[in-house]
Design a protein around this motif. Structure first.
Motif, PDB file in Angstrom:
ATOM      1  N   ALA A  19       0.832  -1.202   0.000  1.00 51.13           N
ATOM      2  CA  ALA A  19       0.000   0.000   0.000  1.00 51.13           C
ATOM      3  C   ALA A  19       0.865   1.249   0.000  1.00 51.13           C
ATOM      4  O   ALA A  19       1.924   1.299   0.621  1.00 51.13           O
ATOM      5  CB  ALA A  19      -0.918  -0.010   1.212  1.00 51.13           C
ATOM      6  N   ASP A  41      -5.408  -1.108  10.178  1.00 55.39           N
ATOM      7  CA  ASP A  41      -4.953  -2.021   9.124  1.00 55.39           C
ATOM      8  C   ASP A  41      -4.106  -3.139   9.734  1.00 55.39           C
ATOM      9  O   ASP A  41      -3.237  -2.885  10.580  1.00 55.39           O
ATOM     10  CB  ASP A  41      -4.106  -1.271   8.084  1.00 55.39           C
ATOM     11  CG  ASP A  41      -4.951  -0.671   6.979  1.00 55.39           C
ATOM     12  OD1 ASP A  41      -6.165  -0.952   6.941  1.00 55.39           O
ATOM     13  OD2 ASP A  41      -4.394   0.079   6.154  1.00 55.39           O
ATOM     14  N   ARG A  87      -7.687   1.362  -1.903  1.00 59.00           N
ATOM     15  CA  ARG A  87      -6.411   1.927  -1.453  1.00 59.00           C
ATOM     16  C   ARG A  87      -5.432   1.933  -2.622  1.00 59.00           C
ATOM     17  O   ARG A  87      -5.597   1.212  -3.604  1.00 59.00           O
ATOM     18  CB  ARG A  87      -5.841   1.151  -0.272  1.00 59.00           C
ATOM     19  CG  ARG A  87      -5.407  -0.242  -0.603  1.00 59.00           C
ATOM     20  CD  ARG A  87      -4.596  -0.869   0.519  1.00 59.00           C
ATOM     21  NE  ARG A  87      -5.430  -1.235   1.635  1.00 59.00           N
ATOM     22  CZ  ARG A  87      -5.299  -0.698   2.855  1.00 59.00           C
ATOM     23  NH1 ARG A  87      -4.405   0.226   3.086  1.00 59.00           N
ATOM     24  NH2 ARG A  87      -6.070  -1.097   3.840  1.00 59.00           N
ATOM     25  N   MET A  98      -1.973   1.031  -4.272  1.00 59.83           N
ATOM     26  CA  MET A  98      -0.992  -0.039  -4.177  1.00 59.83           C
ATOM     27  C   MET A  98       0.140   0.232  -5.152  1.00 59.83           C
ATOM     28  O   MET A  98      -0.052   0.734  -6.256  1.00 59.83           O
ATOM     29  CB  MET A  98      -1.631  -1.391  -4.503  1.00 59.83           C
ATOM     30  CG  MET A  98      -2.830  -1.746  -3.647  1.00 59.83           C
ATOM     31  SD  MET A  98      -2.413  -2.073  -1.938  1.00 59.83           S
ATOM     32  CE  MET A  98      -1.518  -3.614  -2.112  1.00 59.83           C
TER      33      MET A  98
END
Length: 449
Positions: free
Chosen positions: A241, A248, A439, A441
């Motif tokens: 990420a 997380d 998210r 990456m």
């Protein structure tokens, strides 16, 4: 007209459980055998016993152990009934042709606590005094034994003794020499970290010799260790990420190992506070030293579930837009949402113009072709060959790959979709990342570390 009477079929007979296999040859009463134990503390070991009788109906043996006694029975041998599949004859004595002491990494049995345990012979024991050093991969213990308490390992297969060298198990391991893996570190029988390593040698059955790519966290040099295959896994996918969220599930790189934990605080300059799962200790780590936790389950990587807030695009939101039209593969164009209706958005582009070539182009875009602006990751430290980048050209950001480094400030970018390459300055480039699962990456961040 009456319908014909239905004839009832008798219910099927209940299926009968398969009988245990008949032993190839019944071992006579009074014969010394070895029993594969499944009790706590002895699981996987072979213990000497004497056959008392064989039950052909249950396919089992009644045995008596010479080294185990009935509690409070004045030393009377402990009796037990065991399946025939767990009983084998006593292995033959070593032949004069076999090396003594055993060769390095040879599969051996070592006599410990009255039972024979499978291990791997090592160099380094006091062989002049008749001592042999043995490693037990399942527990990673290394112990020394008298040479008389160590014997070559043999397998009882289809009524005959076979050596490991004669069997095919070595050729079927999924981890061959040179394979990059990660090795589990245990505390109180729980995995607390994973250390990168390379398979140096395949040994017998589930045992592998690995060489750690770092020290083992204690400042030592590169070292080797024999481990059980169940304690290793392939390297996780090389993607991480760009940014992380509170709570997380991650793994943080510390002391040359990846330690599972949870994000508890987001700090400036891509720093995060991570709480270790094993100790509860909080440490501060940079984004490059973090990765989302993945678990190796049933031969597949499964990312730990993350509770991410849903991305919402509203009027005034800055976005990037892709197009499915021919000639626009891999391109993203910046703009602003003017209006949203359900799952579609009216976007005004920053650089694309309408037919009059002066008015900003507006277009209705589906949800599947829109994403937030990626984090700004300029190429400030020079180009690296094969880096995946976005290059700003033709009014948008186009994904490509660094194909040639011209200087500290210039490089060539190859666009695979169009089989062409062009020259760009660093100010026209940004490191490529993808919007996946809510998210950002980045592919192969490990190459930077």
């Amino acid at each position: 007209m009456r319908s014909p009477r239905l004839r009832r079929q008798p219910p099927p007979a209940p299926s009968r459980a398969a009988d245990p296999p008949e032993p190839a040859e019944v071992i006579p009463t009074g014969e010394v055998v070895e029993v594969l134990l499944d009790e706590q503390g002895y699981r996987g070991a072979h213990l000497a016993a004497v056959v008392a009788r064989f039950d052909p109906d249950l396919r089992s043996y009644a045995v008596e152990y010479g080294t185990l006694a009935v509690s409070g029975a004045s030393g009377r041998p402990l009796p037990q009934v065991v399946p025939a599949s767990q009983v084998r004859p006593r292995p033959p004595p070593p032949s004069p042709a076999q090396p003594s002491p055993p060769a390095e990494h040879a599969a051996v049995d070592a006599l410990r606590d009255g039972a024979w345990w499978l291990g791997v012979a090592l160099l380094g024991g006091d062989q002049a005094d008749g001592r042999v050093k043995v490693c037990f991969p399942e527990t990673r213990e290394v112990l020394e034994f008298d040479a008389t308490d160590v014997r070559p390992h043999l397998e009882w297969v289809a009524g005959e003794w076979r050596s490991p060298e004669d069997m095919e198990s070595l050729k079927r391991t999924p981890y061959t020499k040179g394979t990059q893996v990660e090795v589990a570190k245990f505390e109180d029988d729980s995995v607390v970290a994973w250390f990168p390593a390379v398979v140096a040698k395949t040994i017998w059955k589930n045992s592998l010799l690995v060489e750690y790519t770092f020290g083992k966290g204690d400042g030592s040099q590169l070292c080797k260790e024999i481990v059980d295959m169940k304690d290793i896994r392939p390297c996780p996918p090389h993607a991480s990420a760009i940014s992380f969220c509170i709570d997380d599930d991650v793994e943080g790189l510390q002391g040359d190992g990846w330690w599972p934990g949870r994000i508890t605080e987001i700090r400036p300059k891509l720093m995060y506070t991570c709480k270790r799962a094993n100790s509860g200790k909080e440490v501060q780590l940079h984004q490059k030293a973090l990765r989302l936790r993945c678990d190796w389950t049933d031969g597949q990587w499964k990312q730990a579930a993350q509770d991410l807030p849903q991305t919402k695009f509203t009027e005034g939101s800055r976005v990037e837009v892709s197009s499915n039209d021919e000639g626009f593969c891999g391109a993203w164009f910046q703009g602003t949402i003017v209006k949203s209706v359900g799952h579609k958005f009216l976007v005004e582009y920053d650089t694309l113009k309408a037919d009059d070539e002066t008015t900003p182009l507006t277009e209705v875009i589906g949800e599947e072709n829109i994403r937030p602006p990626p984090p700004v990751i300029p190429v400030t430290n020079g180009c690296k060959l094969l880096d995946e980048v976005d290059a700003f050209t033709n009014d948008g950001w186009w994904v490509g790959m660094i194909s040639e480094v011209i200087s500290d400030q210039k490089c060539m970018v190859y666009f695979k979709a169009y089989q062409e390459q062009n020259e760009f300055g660093l100010e026209q480039l940004r490191l490529h990342c993808d919007w996946l699962g809510g998210r950002w990456m980045r592919a192969s961040p490990a190459l930077e570390m």
